[in-house]
Enzyme design. Structure first.
Site, PDB file in Angstrom:
ATOM      1  N   TYR A  58       2.235   5.504  -2.212  1.00 16.50           N
ATOM      2  CA  TYR A  58       2.125   6.788  -1.714  1.00 16.50           C
ATOM      3  C   TYR A  58       3.915   7.303  -1.973  1.00 16.50           C
ATOM      4  O   TYR A  58       3.573   8.833  -2.309  1.00 16.50           O
ATOM      5  CB  TYR A  58       1.606   7.197  -0.118  1.00 16.50           C
ATOM      6  CG  TYR A  58       0.200   6.944  -0.315  1.00 16.50           C
ATOM      7  CD1 TYR A  58      -0.358   7.984   0.121  1.00 16.50           C
ATOM      8  CD2 TYR A  58      -0.495   6.157   0.015  1.00 16.50           C
ATOM      9  CE1 TYR A  58      -1.727   7.727  -0.225  1.00 16.50           C
ATOM     10  CE2 TYR A  58      -2.100   5.857   0.056  1.00 16.50           C
ATOM     11  CZ  TYR A  58      -2.401   7.083  -0.144  1.00 16.50           C
ATOM     12  OH  TYR A  58      -3.609   7.308  -0.016  1.00 16.50           O
TER      13      TYR A  58
ATOM     14  N   HIS B 279      -8.205   0.714 -12.095  1.00 19.14           N
ATOM     15  CA  HIS B 279      -8.288   1.845 -11.084  1.00 19.14           C
ATOM     16  C   HIS B 279      -6.516   2.224 -11.049  1.00 19.14           C
ATOM     17  O   HIS B 279      -7.365   3.432 -10.796  1.00 19.14           O
ATOM     18  CB  HIS B 279      -9.167   1.581 -10.152  1.00 19.14           C
ATOM     19  CG  HIS B 279      -8.349   2.377  -8.249  1.00 19.14           C
ATOM     20  ND1 HIS B 279      -8.911   3.253  -7.754  1.00 19.14           N
ATOM     21  CD2 HIS B 279      -7.702   2.078  -8.057  1.00 19.14           C
ATOM     22  CE1 HIS B 279      -8.105   3.769  -7.508  1.00 19.14           C
ATOM     23  NE2 HIS B 279      -7.869   2.879  -6.170  1.00 19.14           N
ATOM     24  N   PHE B 280      -5.908   1.217 -10.654  1.00 27.92           N
ATOM     25  CA  PHE B 280      -4.842   1.642 -10.511  1.00 27.92           C
ATOM     26  C   PHE B 280      -4.136   2.624 -11.941  1.00 27.92           C
ATOM     27  O   PHE B 280      -3.009   2.973 -11.764  1.00 27.92           O
ATOM     28  CB  PHE B 280      -3.567   1.068  -9.764  1.00 27.92           C
ATOM     29  CG  PHE B 280      -3.269  -0.269 -10.903  1.00 27.92           C
ATOM     30  CD1 PHE B 280      -2.606   0.274 -11.259  1.00 27.92           C
ATOM     31  CD2 PHE B 280      -3.744  -1.556  -9.865  1.00 27.92           C
ATOM     32  CE1 PHE B 280      -1.790  -1.463 -11.694  1.00 27.92           C
ATOM     33  CE2 PHE B 280      -2.886  -2.705 -10.946  1.00 27.92           C
ATOM     34  CZ  PHE B 280      -2.495  -2.583 -11.861  1.00 27.92           C
ATOM     35  N   HIS B 281      -4.778   2.447 -12.937  1.00 27.52           N
ATOM     36  CA  HIS B 281      -4.037   2.793 -14.300  1.00 27.52           C
ATOM     37  C   HIS B 281      -4.496   4.155 -14.435  1.00 27.52           C
ATOM     38  O   HIS B 281      -3.735   5.665 -14.769  1.00 27.52           O
ATOM     39  CB  HIS B 281      -4.401   2.296 -15.635  1.00 27.52           C
ATOM     40  CG  HIS B 281      -3.488   1.058 -15.971  1.00 27.52           C
ATOM     41  ND1 HIS B 281      -3.829   0.232 -15.346  1.00 27.52           N
ATOM     42  CD2 HIS B 281      -2.447   0.852 -16.683  1.00 27.52           C
ATOM     43  CE1 HIS B 281      -2.820  -1.008 -15.979  1.00 27.52           C
ATOM     44  NE2 HIS B 281      -1.794  -0.094 -16.636  1.00 27.52           N
TER      45      HIS B 281
ATOM     46  N   ARG C 286      -8.113 -10.084 -13.518  1.00 27.43           N
ATOM     47  CA  ARG C 286      -7.492  -9.715 -13.839  1.00 27.43           C
ATOM     48  C   ARG C 286      -6.306 -10.251 -14.348  1.00 27.43           C
ATOM     49  O   ARG C 286      -6.235 -11.751 -13.897  1.00 27.43           O
ATOM     50  CB  ARG C 286      -6.755  -8.897 -13.340  1.00 27.43           C
ATOM     51  CG  ARG C 286      -5.870  -8.698 -11.546  1.00 27.43           C
ATOM     52  CD  ARG C 286      -6.105  -8.150 -10.549  1.00 27.43           C
ATOM     53  NE  ARG C 286      -4.557  -7.063 -11.186  1.00 27.43           N
ATOM     54  CZ  ARG C 286      -3.641  -6.844 -10.565  1.00 27.43           C
ATOM     55  NH1 ARG C 286      -4.305  -6.138  -9.272  1.00 27.43           N
ATOM     56  NH2 ARG C 286      -2.616  -6.539 -10.680  1.00 27.43           N
ATOM     57  N   ARG C 287      -4.690 -10.017 -15.252  1.00 27.95           N
ATOM     58  CA  ARG C 287      -3.900 -11.272 -15.192  1.00 27.95           C
ATOM     59  C   ARG C 287      -4.461 -12.341 -15.857  1.00 27.95           C
ATOM     60  O   ARG C 287      -4.161 -13.200 -15.938  1.00 27.95           O
ATOM     61  CB  ARG C 287      -3.091 -11.705 -14.095  1.00 27.95           C
ATOM     62  CG  ARG C 287      -3.401 -10.454 -13.533  1.00 27.95           C
ATOM     63  CD  ARG C 287      -2.358 -10.859 -11.845  1.00 27.95           C
ATOM     64  NE  ARG C 287      -1.466  -9.453 -11.508  1.00 27.95           N
ATOM     65  CZ  ARG C 287      -0.759  -9.567 -10.754  1.00 27.95           C
ATOM     66  NH1 ARG C 287      -0.698 -10.695  -9.678  1.00 27.95           N
ATOM     67  NH2 ARG C 287       0.256  -8.612 -10.037  1.00 27.95           N
TER      68      ARG C 287
ATOM     69  N   HIS D 120       0.643  -1.422  -0.133  1.00 23.93           N
ATOM     70  CA  HIS D 120      -0.125  -0.165   0.082  1.00 23.93           C
ATOM     71  C   HIS D 120       0.787   1.431  -0.026  1.00 23.93           C
ATOM     72  O   HIS D 120       0.669   2.384  -0.788  1.00 23.93           O
ATOM     73  CB  HIS D 120      -0.885   0.208   0.972  1.00 23.93           C
ATOM     74  CG  HIS D 120      -2.360   1.056   1.012  1.00 23.93           C
ATOM     75  ND1 HIS D 120      -3.033   1.528  -0.493  1.00 23.93           N
ATOM     76  CD2 HIS D 120      -1.689   2.215   1.621  1.00 23.93           C
ATOM     77  CE1 HIS D 120      -3.484   2.858  -0.312  1.00 23.93           C
ATOM     78  NE2 HIS D 120      -3.227   3.480   0.949  1.00 23.93           N
TER      79      HIS D 120
END
Ligand code: HEM
Ligand SMILES: [Cu+2]
Ligand SMILES: [Cu+2]
Lengths: 552, 162
Positions: free
Chosen positions: A235, A382-384, A445-446, A231
């Protein structure tokens, strides 16, 4: 004043020697080269996955590619960008030369050699275990060793940041450390705490196990240790973006920072809250009690606070600039902003992507809603959006801002830069909106192909087509970035100093707790022991069964 | 130290907003009884086929005396065993699954059933299927080059005898 601005007339050649220009440029170029390589792989992946091009289909190539793409984007682009940004920002804001220059270069080379060592098994399909290297799939030891060297190289940067803050404070007793360096040091301190998890997994589990020195590893423990890192690493990536929004953007658009102190508070909160909450990556794992997952959910929502504070300060700072430039009315200031400035365009676009991505993040972070989206393509979408979008667009803005100042030259083309940023954002939405949708429609995913029942697969096709278009736009945008900066090396000379935003209320002195990390380190230690102590200890207190290595 | 009044108000708003959000999520989790997998049940993944509840003859759907269902499965590259499953709708189901080799995941899209399947640990989830129909049971964690092909079907049928 803490953030005194360098005068425009500052002798450039003199400052060039003092500021770590060549080290900064070396880091930035490594980051950009690997960004382009990874973008090309990204486009190949969306095309291969879609099933529209039967000739492309190959799980062997696909998973080698995704593993390489994930490592390059997640570990390599970010680490080198962050190091380059930190070095140049530190020397220009603290107005001192880098202590232990040789040591810093050593860190750079160590990290780069690590990447090259890891690249060999990655590209030859001997490390197709993805960038999260979940055992008991095993990669060639060179992959783990290379990745570890990259991390160790980044620790050199952390030490440099902390070291510079200490020297500066000694020379300026009682004064507030410039916000930009306070932020970079917060990131360095956070990264040291963050990497304890993955470093333990590497050194005590994966490396000895892949070399045959250990017969088995406890997969539950490995995943728990990795979650410790997983996580806060986001950041680590995001920090430079926030730092630029607080300390570079307001000045670059002709305004002032709304609040220096809120920046410090946000950085401290990010530092303290982000490490001990990794269980939201383990919500669906069977070896932790739901109670612990619940506790980590509370912690996870706490990190929303510094982001919401940041949103306010950043928008307020933009409003100041807009009004100073003659913008009137409730929203008139928005039009008055210098949208033709890359830093302005990037900041606005980054905030839009952050708003959408933040909403998706709330769903993922939710202990209950996560069930619908866990390990579906929603997560990758989301993370893209938030990482490839918000973070990378700000990285681009940092490059456009720092390159001309490092080189003492004009940016080759400002308008091309602004177009590139818009293209990146549009490409990111075209890529990620359908990506979220296929996730909600159940696509895991993947996967390299979709050999499932037709009714399920049919719903996905049109979205996969759109994703290819999004990927192509992003690749084009990435090439525009690199072209522009390459041409900047030979653009007309023009000296401009690296200046940092001044707050409306100057803060020459700030409370000790917002000018030092000693106390916060103790808080983090207690918080980590409380949230990870028992969950890790349970693997040692109970008999468990390890797993032997499996090839892919 | 200078914090603007508007900013102070914003800080309070964000804290309250976040608290409400966590409150709603908590109420939803508790109210609709949607919880992630929980527990700590080590198992020797290399011996699943030799002894205990995950031996081949013990897999599949069993009806308990109280009418609830226990479904026992094994995940192994590249399939779920047993490969075809039928469960009644609106009945409490306890699903217990273990991996015989590497990391896998299970997801049945459009239902609440998902869990990671981690070698060395039993993954137990309590849920209920609320719609009848044919569903796909997909592996959703990369488990090797054949990962895409790891899936099977789940049929949710009307309750018998009701
Ligand atoms: C041309 C633009 C891009 C395309 C088309 C693309 C495509 C993809 C695809 C298809 C995957 C595999 C997803 C899955 O099935 O799990 C992936 C994974 C990933 N991408 Fe990208 N990507 C792009 C840009 C980026 C950028 C800019 C970043 C971050 C800076 C990024 C970071 C990642 C990461 C960290 C993974 C995870 C790999 C894993 O799950 O192991 N990508 N990308
Ligand atoms: Cu996270
Ligand atoms: Cu699988």
């Amino acid at each position: 004043m803490a953030t005194t601005t360098a005068s425009m007339q500052e002798n450039l050649s003199e400052s060039k020697g003092q500021h770590s220009v060549s080290l900064g440029l070396a880091n930035f170029w490594v980051a950009m080269i690997f960004l382009v390589v990874a973008l090309i792989l990204g486009v190949y992946q969306v095309a291969e996955r879609s099933g529209f091009f039967p000739a492309l289909e190959s799980p062997t190539l696909y998973f080698a590619s995704v593993s390489t793409h994930g490592v390059l984007m997640g570990f390599v682009l970010t680490t080198f960008m962050i190091m380059g940004f930190g070095y140049y920002a530190a020397t220009t804001s603290l107005k001192m030369s880098l202590p232990g220059k040789g040591f810093a270069w050593f860190g750079f080379w160590l990290a780069l050699v690590g990447v090259l060592i890891a690249a060999v098994p990655l590209l030859t399909g001997n490390a197709s275990v993805l960038y999260t290297f979940y055992p008991p799939l095993v990669a060639h030891p060179a992959f783990y060793i290379g990745a570890t060297l990259l991390v160790v190289g980044s620790w050199v940067w952390c030490i440099e940041m902390i070291w510079m803050m200490m020297i500066w404070k000694k020379q300026h007793p009682g004064e507030a450390v410039p916000l930009v360096h306070f932020g970079n040091t917060a990131n360095a301190v956070m990264w040291l705490w963050t990497t304890i998890g993955v470093a333990s997994e590497m050194l005590f589990q994966l490396i000895p196990w892949s070399l045959g020195l250990l017969e088995t590893v406890d997969v539950g423990l490995a995943r728990t240790l990795f979650s410790w890192t997983l996580h806060a690493i986001v950041y680590f990536w995001l920090f430079p973006a926030y730092i630029a929004l607080y300390t570079i953007m307001p000045k670059a658009i002709g305004g002032k920072l709304f609040s220096d102190e809120m920046g410090r508070i946000a950085f401290v909160m990010l530092l303290v809250f982000s490490v001990p909450i990794g269980f939201h990556h383990l919500y669906m794992d069977p070896f932790h009690q739901a109670g612990w997952k619940f506790v980590h959910m509370f912690g996870t929502f706490m990190v929303a606070l510094p982001t919401l504070f940041t949103g306010f300060t950043v928008i307020a700072s933009m409003e100041i600039a807009g009004r100073l430039r003659g913008g009137k009315g409730l929203l008139g200031w928005i039009g008055a902003l210098p949208w033709k400035e890359p830093m302005m365009a990037a900041s606005g676009l980054a905030m839009i992507m952050l708003a959408f991505g933040g909403f998706g993040g709330m769903v993922n972070a939710s202990y209950s809603l996560n069930t619908m989206v866990h390990n579906t393509q929603w997560v990758t979408g989301h993370f893209h959006l938030i990482f490839g979008g918000t973070v990378v667009v700000m990285y681009c803005a940092i490059l456009y801002h720092m390159f001309p100042r490092m080189l003492g030259r004009q940016l080759y083309s400002k308008s091309m830069a602004v177009k590139q940023l818009w293209l990146w954002t549009i490409g990111m939405f075209v890529l990620t909106i359908p990506w979220h949708v296929i996730g909600v429609l159940g696509q895991p995913r993947r996967i390299s192909s979709t050999p499932y029942d037709t009714p399920l697969v049919q719903q996905w096709d049109v979205h996969e087509g759109a994703m290819i278009v999004g990927g192509a736009l992003l690749l084009l945008s990435g090439l525009m970035l690199v072209w522009n900066l390459l041409k900047t090396h030979s653009a007309p000379q023009e000296a401009s100093a690296m200046e940092y935003a001044e707050p409306i209320h100057a803060a020459p002195r700030v409370p000790h707790l917002l000018n030092s990390f000693a106390f916060w380190n103790v808080v983090i230690l207690i918080y980590i022991v409380a949230s990870y102590g028992y969950p890790i200890a349970q693997f040692f207190l109970n008999p468990t069964f390890g797993a032997t290595p499996w090839g892919v | 130290m200078h914090i603007d009044e508007t900013e102070k108000r914003w800080v309070w708003i964000t804290i309250i907003m976040t608290a409400i959000m966590v409150g709603v999520l908590t109420a939803y989790a508790v109210g609709s009884n949607v919880h992630p997998p929980s527990g700590f049940e080590p198992i020797d993944s290399t011996r699943l086929h030799v002894e205990g509840e995950f031996m081949e003859e013990n897999l599949g759907v069993k009806t308990n005396p109280d009418g609830s269902i226990t479904l026992t499965m094994v995940a192994a590259r590249y399939g779920f065993y047993p490969s075809s499953i039928e469960v009644p709708v609106n009945t409490p189901v306890k699903i217990r699954i273990a991996s015989a080799d590497v990391l896998h995941g299970v997801h049945v899209p459009f239902t609440n059933y998902t869990t990671m399947v981690v070698p060395g640990y039993v993954a137990e989830v309590n849920t209920e299927f609320q719609k009848t129909g044919d569903f796909s049971l997909l592996c959703n964690e990369y488990c090797g080059l054949g990962h895409d092909h790891m899936w099977s079907r789940l049929k949710v049928v009307e309750k018998s005898g009701s």
